[in-house]
Design an enzyme around this catalytic site. Sequence first.
Site, PDB file in Angstrom:
ATOM      1  CG  ASP A 288      78.083  -3.933  60.208  1.00 27.22           C
ATOM      2  OD1 ASP A 288      77.440  -3.275  61.044  1.00 27.22           O
ATOM      3  OD2 ASP A 288      78.644  -3.406  59.235  1.00 27.22           O
TER       4      ASP A 288
ATOM      5  CB  CYS B 272      76.622   1.907  62.524  1.00 24.85           C
ATOM      6  SG  CYS B 272      77.717   2.395  63.876  1.00 24.85           S
TER       7      CYS B 272
ATOM      8  CG  HIS C  16      76.834   0.108  55.727  1.00 28.74           C
ATOM      9  ND1 HIS C  16      76.016  -0.040  56.826  1.00 28.74           N
ATOM     10  CD2 HIS C  16      78.006  -0.483  56.061  1.00 28.74           C
ATOM     11  CE1 HIS C  16      76.667  -0.679  57.780  1.00 28.74           C
ATOM     12  NE2 HIS C  16      77.883  -0.955  57.345  1.00 28.74           N
TER      13      HIS C  16
ATOM     14  CG  ASN D 116      76.733  -4.470  56.346  1.00 30.75           C
ATOM     15  OD1 ASN D 116      77.875  -4.076  56.499  1.00 30.75           O
ATOM     16  ND2 ASN D 116      75.912  -4.662  57.368  1.00 30.75           N
TER      17      ASN D 116
ATOM     18  CG  HIS E 208      82.432  -2.636  56.011  1.00 30.80           C
ATOM     19  ND1 HIS E 208      82.176  -3.850  56.610  1.00 30.80           N
ATOM     20  CD2 HIS E 208      81.429  -1.807  56.423  1.00 30.80           C
ATOM     21  CE1 HIS E 208      81.087  -3.756  57.354  1.00 30.80           C
ATOM     22  NE2 HIS E 208      80.612  -2.512  57.253  1.00 30.80           N
TER      23      HIS E 208
END
Length: 319
Positions: free
Chosen positions: A23, A247, A216, A256, A214
């Site tokens: 990512d 993304c 960001h 992230n 998860h």
Amino acid sequence: MKMTNANMIWPDRVTICEVGLRDGLQNEKKILHVEEKLQLLDAVVQSGIKIVEIGSFVHPKAVPQMADTEEVARRMKRVDGVEYRVLVPNLKGLERAHAVGLTKVKLTVSVSESHCINNFNQTPLEMIRGFIPCVEYAAKHNIKISGALSSAWGCAFEGKISVQQIEKIVNEYLQLGITELSLSDATGMANPRQIYEIGSHMMEKFPQVKWVLHLHNTRGMAIGNIVAGLQAGFTTFDGAFAGLGGCPYIPGASGNIATEDVIHMLHEMGIDTGVDLEKAMATARMTEAIVEHQGQSAVLRGGRCEDLTRKKAQHQNNK
């Protein structure tokens, strides 16, 4: 002022998963060589991190930064006790993962109907039911599967996501026998109150699930969301070295939460991660040198809190 939660309960230990190799790098303009990725992977593992997402098996035309994931998997040093996983979109991706000896994969679906239809021409339910062949194949070949719910905290197309939408996807995953699930804030729209309230609800309603958070840091709320997540009961968090990421399918999605920022905060709070912070920071600095730009890590810019204390002590000793 009325005080609530005066006796907060914090976990003794938290697990960090490094997703920078997937990512973090998938949105970088510079495409790294396999040797550079292997160098970063070795540094991540040497820092003490036990779960690493090494890449993804998506179509190389869609995400060219991940085109060499198979070679990374073939050439990497596999350390006992470390979980190496990849993101796979479908059965073909799973077969590629199996061919290079990987035993853990992650499937992902957006909770947002608009996002799914706009990018994949399928509804979330159609996508997740399309995972059935993956589950059957994994069972035959002793491969573990985790699931991710992308845009669980907000969607660039739909705005806020309802709890009912999240629950619907969780139930679909559970029907497939997938009980490790990541709630992903790929759009960076989550706020601490939302993380705490929805997270607590999910923990209570689905106690059989191993939950992962998860986050960001698109709008600077990720570190606050980590704290809210701890209070909700999350003890596993994804992070990306130097705060890289984004993304390709979500407008404006930036990096992230920086792995080293999370580790630094947790250690300051007295919460163990099993990770050497100095080594994690060195990995992040190496990453910035390789990608040739600065990331979004606060602790790299400001240093550790203990560095200030040490400098003050040295100054006093020099008087």
